[in-house]
Write an enzyme that holds these catalytic residues in place. Structure first.
Site, short mmCIF file in Angstrom:
data_model
loop_
_atom_site.label_atom_id
_atom_site.label_comp_id
_atom_site.label_asym_id
_atom_site.label_seq_id
_atom_site.Cartn_x
_atom_site.Cartn_y
_atom_site.Cartn_z
N SER A 54 0.82 -1.22 0.00
CA SER A 54 0.00 0.00 0.00
C SER A 54 0.85 1.27 0.00
CB SER A 54 -0.91 0.02 1.24
OG SER A 54 -1.78 -1.07 1.19
N GLY A 55 2.17 1.09 0.13
CA GLY A 55 3.05 2.25 0.20
C GLY A 55 3.64 2.44 1.59
N TRP A 58 7.35 3.79 1.67
CA TRP A 58 7.34 5.23 1.38
C TRP A 58 6.97 6.02 2.65
CZ3 TRP A 58 3.23 7.34 -2.61
CH2 TRP A 58 3.55 8.63 -2.99
N HIS A 103 1.77 -5.10 9.10
CA HIS A 103 0.57 -5.37 8.28
C HIS A 103 -0.53 -6.01 9.13
CE1 HIS A 103 3.02 -4.32 4.95
NE2 HIS A 103 3.74 -5.42 4.92
N ARG A 125 -4.42 2.37 -0.12
CA ARG A 125 -4.18 2.51 -1.57
C ARG A 125 -5.30 1.81 -2.33
NH1 ARG A 125 1.18 0.06 -4.78
NH2 ARG A 125 0.98 1.42 -6.61
N SER A 133 0.29 -5.02 -7.47
CA SER A 133 1.61 -4.92 -6.84
C SER A 133 1.93 -6.18 -6.04
CB SER A 133 1.62 -3.68 -5.94
OG SER A 133 2.87 -3.54 -5.32
N TYR A 193 -2.35 6.69 -0.66
CA TYR A 193 -1.23 6.63 -1.60
C TYR A 193 -1.42 7.65 -2.73
CZ TYR A 193 2.03 4.34 -4.92
OH TYR A 193 3.05 4.06 -5.80
N PHE A 229 9.53 8.47 -5.82
CA PHE A 229 9.81 7.07 -6.18
C PHE A 229 11.20 6.89 -6.80
CE2 PHE A 229 9.91 3.54 -9.15
CZ PHE A 229 9.59 2.50 -8.30
N MET A 232 13.92 7.23 -4.15
CA MET A 232 13.97 6.13 -3.17
C MET A 232 14.46 4.83 -3.79
SD MET A 232 10.84 6.30 -0.43
CE MET A 232 11.31 4.82 0.46
P1 A3P Z 1 4.18 -0.98 -7.10
O1 A3P Z 1 4.44 -2.46 -7.05
O2 A3P Z 1 2.80 -0.66 -7.63
O3 A3P Z 1 5.23 -0.22 -7.80
P2 A3P Z 1 4.84 -1.38 0.44
O4 A3P Z 1 5.93 -0.44 0.73
O5 A3P Z 1 3.66 -1.18 1.33
O6 A3P Z 1 5.32 -2.78 0.40
O7 A3P Z 1 4.31 -1.03 -1.02
C1 A3P Z 1 5.12 -1.23 -2.16
C2 A3P Z 1 4.53 -0.42 -3.29
O8 A3P Z 1 4.80 0.97 -3.05
C3 A3P Z 1 5.17 -0.74 -4.62
O9 A3P Z 1 4.15 -0.46 -5.59
C4 A3P Z 1 6.30 0.28 -4.67
O10 A3P Z 1 6.82 0.51 -5.95
C5 A3P Z 1 5.56 1.50 -4.13
N1 A3P Z 1 6.46 2.54 -3.62
C6 A3P Z 1 7.55 2.39 -2.83
N2 A3P Z 1 8.14 3.58 -2.61
C7 A3P Z 1 7.42 4.49 -3.27
C8 A3P Z 1 7.53 5.90 -3.45
N3 A3P Z 1 8.52 6.58 -2.91
N4 A3P Z 1 6.62 6.52 -4.21
C9 A3P Z 1 5.59 5.84 -4.78
N5 A3P Z 1 5.44 4.49 -4.66
C10 A3P Z 1 6.33 3.84 -3.92
#
Ligand code: A3P
Length: 296
Positions: A54-55, A58, A103, A125, A133, A193, A229, A232
């Site tokens: 869900s992000g 981040w 989680h 998200r 994802s 998100y 993104f 990071m």
């Molecule tokens: P996607 O697979 O859609 O790219 P979590 O951190 O909860 O495990 O979630 C991972 C998801 O958040 C992945 O999504 C990842 O790419 C995305 N993500 C990680 N860092 C991010 C950032 N700085 N900005 C936007 N999305 C990010």
């Protein structure tokens, strides 16, 4: 604890650990899960909660930078402060203010959260993007997740709440109920998100205010930029989760990737799921489109 296996619709094996009737990834250690309610919290611990993908990485980074007060990459993987992953004695070694994360459902958090009223950031998200994802995460990490099915078969598992970590709908309902009923006067900020993507600086300011930090606009803007993104994905390369030497956390980082993979039928199936299961949810309203069967 039991290792459970079942077949998806296409006949592929899906495995998970059953601990206390809940579904966990295969890497999880039962003693850690069983001890979580007893974990001693500190007053200034912040807890990032959210369904997987869900992000949360981040949000962990944004929160950590705000607490430190600098737009500098946090030299640690989020997993090192994950309640389901780390023994309590190792969590104890993390210096304050800690950004714990999980989680888990609300009622599975350390009991101290009720008396200490720790700040909780709930990351939300679009579940369609979460499903996509999560599927990519499963497949990129086949050995760890123990699944090699197709997207369509995975989606059915997801919709039926049968994936590791359980049902997305139940997770959101669980936290929404705590928010709605003001249970234990818990302090919970919901971060969507999509909003953070669209208006990163505004989201960082909101987060800063929630944390009681009131960092200035310039710092919030720099932190938002640093946690973009693309930054990071590079800056966190030494502090991420690898499978076959490939990072499996930072994939695309966009809103609406589901449109590239969902068929019309899958999209309608998802609409029906949300319309039926989440009709009363204020939090999920924004993600619900009217089922096409009901369209005039
Ligand atoms: P996607 O697979 O859609 O790219 P979590 O951190 O909860 O495990 O979630 C991972 C998801 O958040 C992945 O999504 C990842 O790419 C995305 N993500 C990680 N860092 C991010 C950032 N700085 N900005 C936007 N999305 C990010």
């Amino acid at each position: 604890m039991a290792l459970r296996t079942e077949h998806d619709k296409g006949g592929n094996l899906h495995k998970y650990l059953d601990i206390g009737g809940k579904r966990f990834p295969l890497v999880i250690k039962e003693d850690i899960i069983r001890n979580i309610p007893n974990v001693k919290l500190r007053e200034d611990d912040v807890i990032i909660c959210g369904y997987p993908r869900s992000g949360t990485h981040w949000t962990f980074e944004l929160t950590s930078m705000l607490l430190i007060g600098r737009d500098e990459t946090v030299p640690v993987w989020k997993g090192k402060a994950m309640l389901s992953q780390v023994k309590e004695r190792d969590l104890d070694l993390v210096s304050s203010p800690r950004v714990l994360n999980t989680h888990l459902f609300y009622e599975d958090l350390p009991r101290d959260v009720i008396t200490l009223r720790n700040k909780i950031v709930y990351v939300l998200r679009d579940p369609r993007d979460v499903a996509v994802s999560f599927y990519h995460f499963y497949i990129a990490n086949k050995a760890g997740m123990g699944y090699d099915g197709t997207w369509g078969d995975f989606l059915e598992l997801f919709i039926n709440g049968k994936v590791q970590w359980g049902s997305w709908c139940e997770h959101v309902k669980n936290f929404e109920e705590v928010i709605k009923t003001k249970r234990h006067d818990q302090q919970i900020l919901v971060m969507n998100y999509e909003d953070t993507k669209q208006n990163p600086t505004e989201s960082v300011k909101r987060l800063s205010d929630f944390l009681g930090l009131s960092r200035n606009d310039e710092l919030c803007s720099r932190i938002a930029e640093k946690c973009g993104f693309k930054n990071m994905a590079v800056d966190k390369l030494n502090y991420t989760l690898l499978s076959d030497n490939r990072d499996i956390i930072y994939r695309k980082g966009v809103v609406g990737d589901w449109k590239n993979i969902f068929t019309v039928a899958q999209s309608e199936m998802f609409d029906r799921l949300l319309a039926h299961n989440m009709a009363d949810s204020e939090l999920v309203k924004r993600y619900i489109t009217e089922p096409s069967s009901l369209r005039v």
